[in-house]
Motif scaffolding. Structure first.
Motif, short mmCIF file in Angstrom:
data_model
loop_
_atom_site.label_atom_id
_atom_site.label_comp_id
_atom_site.label_asym_id
_atom_site.label_seq_id
_atom_site.Cartn_x
_atom_site.Cartn_y
_atom_site.Cartn_z
N LYS A 159 0.86 -1.19 0.00
CA LYS A 159 0.00 0.00 0.00
C LYS A 159 0.89 1.24 0.00
O LYS A 159 2.08 1.17 0.33
N PHE A 160 0.32 2.38 -0.36
CA PHE A 160 1.10 3.62 -0.45
C PHE A 160 1.91 3.85 0.82
O PHE A 160 1.41 3.71 1.94
N ILE A 161 3.18 4.21 0.66
CA ILE A 161 4.07 4.44 1.80
C ILE A 161 4.27 5.94 1.99
O ILE A 161 4.70 6.64 1.07
N HIS A 207 7.72 -1.38 -6.12
CA HIS A 207 7.37 -0.14 -6.84
C HIS A 207 7.17 1.02 -5.86
O HIS A 207 7.65 2.14 -6.08
N ASN A 208 6.46 0.76 -4.76
CA ASN A 208 6.24 1.81 -3.77
C ASN A 208 7.54 2.26 -3.12
O ASN A 208 7.74 3.46 -2.88
N CYS A 209 8.42 1.32 -2.82
CA CYS A 209 9.70 1.68 -2.20
C CYS A 209 10.58 2.47 -3.15
O CYS A 209 11.24 3.45 -2.75
N LEU A 210 10.61 2.07 -4.42
CA LEU A 210 11.38 2.81 -5.41
C LEU A 210 10.82 4.21 -5.62
O LEU A 210 11.57 5.19 -5.75
N GLY A 211 9.48 4.31 -5.63
CA GLY A 211 8.86 5.63 -5.76
C GLY A 211 9.19 6.53 -4.59
O GLY A 211 9.44 7.73 -4.76
N LEU A 212 9.20 5.95 -3.39
CA LEU A 212 9.56 6.71 -2.20
C LEU A 212 11.01 7.18 -2.27
O LEU A 212 11.34 8.32 -1.93
N ILE A 237 18.60 3.34 -2.54
CA ILE A 237 17.82 2.19 -2.12
C ILE A 237 18.55 0.89 -2.44
O ILE A 237 19.14 0.74 -3.52
N LEU A 238 18.54 -0.02 -1.47
CA LEU A 238 19.09 -1.36 -1.66
C LEU A 238 17.94 -2.36 -1.61
O LEU A 238 17.14 -2.36 -0.69
N ILE A 239 17.86 -3.20 -2.64
CA ILE A 239 16.80 -4.19 -2.78
C ILE A 239 17.34 -5.57 -2.42
O ILE A 239 18.40 -5.97 -2.91
N GLN A 271 11.46 -7.89 -9.37
CA GLN A 271 11.98 -6.85 -8.47
C GLN A 271 13.32 -6.30 -8.98
O GLN A 271 13.54 -5.08 -8.99
N GLU A 272 14.19 -7.20 -9.42
CA GLU A 272 15.48 -6.76 -9.94
C GLU A 272 15.30 -5.94 -11.22
O GLU A 272 15.95 -4.90 -11.41
N SER A 273 14.41 -6.40 -12.11
CA SER A 273 14.18 -5.68 -13.37
C SER A 273 13.62 -4.28 -13.13
O SER A 273 14.04 -3.30 -13.76
N LEU A 274 12.67 -4.19 -12.21
CA LEU A 274 12.07 -2.90 -11.90
C LEU A 274 13.10 -1.95 -11.28
O LEU A 274 13.13 -0.76 -11.60
N THR A 275 13.94 -2.49 -10.42
CA THR A 275 14.98 -1.68 -9.78
C THR A 275 15.95 -1.12 -10.82
O THR A 275 16.30 0.08 -10.79
N MET A 276 16.39 -1.96 -11.75
CA MET A 276 17.31 -1.48 -12.78
C MET A 276 16.63 -0.49 -13.72
O MET A 276 17.27 0.45 -14.22
N ALA A 277 15.30 -0.66 -13.95
CA ALA A 277 14.58 0.31 -14.78
C ALA A 277 14.56 1.68 -14.11
O ALA A 277 14.75 2.72 -14.78
#
Length: 329
Positions: A61-63, A100-105, A113-115, A154-160
């Protein structure tokens, strides 16, 4: 004022040890966990610390975190087979929506950010040991796919986010880690074996026991993660102990360690269970100057003493978390 770090999955096994690490290094730590699989007792000792704050929140949920954030460590995720097979949809959501929420934050706050990824992205590997440039052998539709594919996405989204938004990102691929605060009945090898030994049960080995694992003590794992966060390397890095052994040999070590006279009983191997797991840590050595220091003998003594000192109630109870509400959507 010191730097502030947000750690998701803070009440979990690794998350709680990371909270301790960053507090000891002088950071202000915000822990976040919805306690589906985490245990509030893992971080209760930090509640009186002025530099620690806890949010009971689901990262899918939204952070919203007020104020400045310098770093985010995203460790929220079921991590044991028992958990992600019981809550498969939530597992996929925390790897996708939660990430996605953590990356947006991180983008909003200008934070690094470290995933937390996992060796499970290699699936049942056809290459041994596993290096970061191996793409893996994963079944997308198998029962373990909910965890494996969540981490791969998760890895793909992080690199994007790194490439498109210029976000400062880091990715750690965590191999089997053990130590105090693991859940005794979560289905992972070490707590499962120790729990059975302490209860006087025979040790359950799946398959013929010749499948291999490599176990890294939690202090070494945390140190590797810490160094990676503050490195300048953006591609995935394996953090694990390359000291490989068979599950059968490990079961015999547990029997010797606990001084019990249990036997090994063999059970059917779960579907898609990887037959080999050993990290190639060349990249971690070269980039981070890191390699594990704690021997399995030393780490297992500490871990065994932790479990041995649990209450009889904790030792005897089976997992009883109600996961039903988390699979409705």
């Amino acid at each position: 004022m010191g730097k502030t770090v947000l750690i998701t999955g803070a009440a979990g096994f690794l998350g709680s040890h990371l909270c301790d690490k960053f507090i000891s290094e002088g950071f202000r730590v915000i822990g976040m966990d919805n306690l589906i699989t985490g245990d509030i007792r893992n971080i209760e000792h930090l509640f009186k610390n002025k530099d620690f704050e806890f949010y009971n929140h689901d990262v899918t949920k939204f952070i919203h975190v007020p104020g400045k954030l310098d770093y985010i460590l995203h460790f929220a995720s079921p991590a044991s087979p028992i958990d992600y097979l019981k809550i498969p949809i939530q597992t996929l959501k925390v790897g996708s929506l939660g990430t996605h929420n953590c990356l947006g934050l991180a983008k909003e706050k200008g934070a690094r950010i470290l995933i937390a990824s996992t060796s499970e992205i290699y699936g049942d590997p056809l290459v041994h040991p596993q290096s970061e440039d191996y793409y893996g052998n994963v079944s997308t539709i198998g029962p373990r796919g909910v965890y494996d594919e969540a981490k791969r996405f998760q890895e793909s989204l992080t690199m994007a986010y790194h490439r498109f938004h210029g976000l400062e990102t880091r990715i750690v691929r965590i191999f089997n880690t053990y130590g105090p605060r693991m859940r005794l009945n979560d289905g992972r090898v070490i707590p499962a074996f120790i729990g059975q030994a302490l209860r006087g049960e025979h040790l359950s080995v799946f398959g013929d026991g010749l499948q291999t694992r490599s176990f890294c003590y939690v202090d070494d794992q945390v140190e590797g993660i810490y160094r990676l966060l503050f490195s300048e390397y953006v591609e995935p890095v394996n953090i694990g102990n390359p000291d490989e052994l068979t599950i059968k040999d490990f079961a015999e070590e547990i029997i010797k360690l606990t001084g019990t006279n249990q036997k090994i009983v063999y059970r059917e191997l779960p579907k898609d269970d990887p037959l080999q797991r050993q990290p190639d840590i060349t990249r971690a050595k070269e980039i981070l100057g890191w390699e594990p220091k704690v021997s399995r003998e030393e780490g297992m003594k500490i871990t065994y003493n932790y479990f041995k000192n649990l209450s009889k109630e904790d030792l005897l109870k089976k997992e009883h978390k109600d996961f039903s509400k988390h699979n409705r959507k």
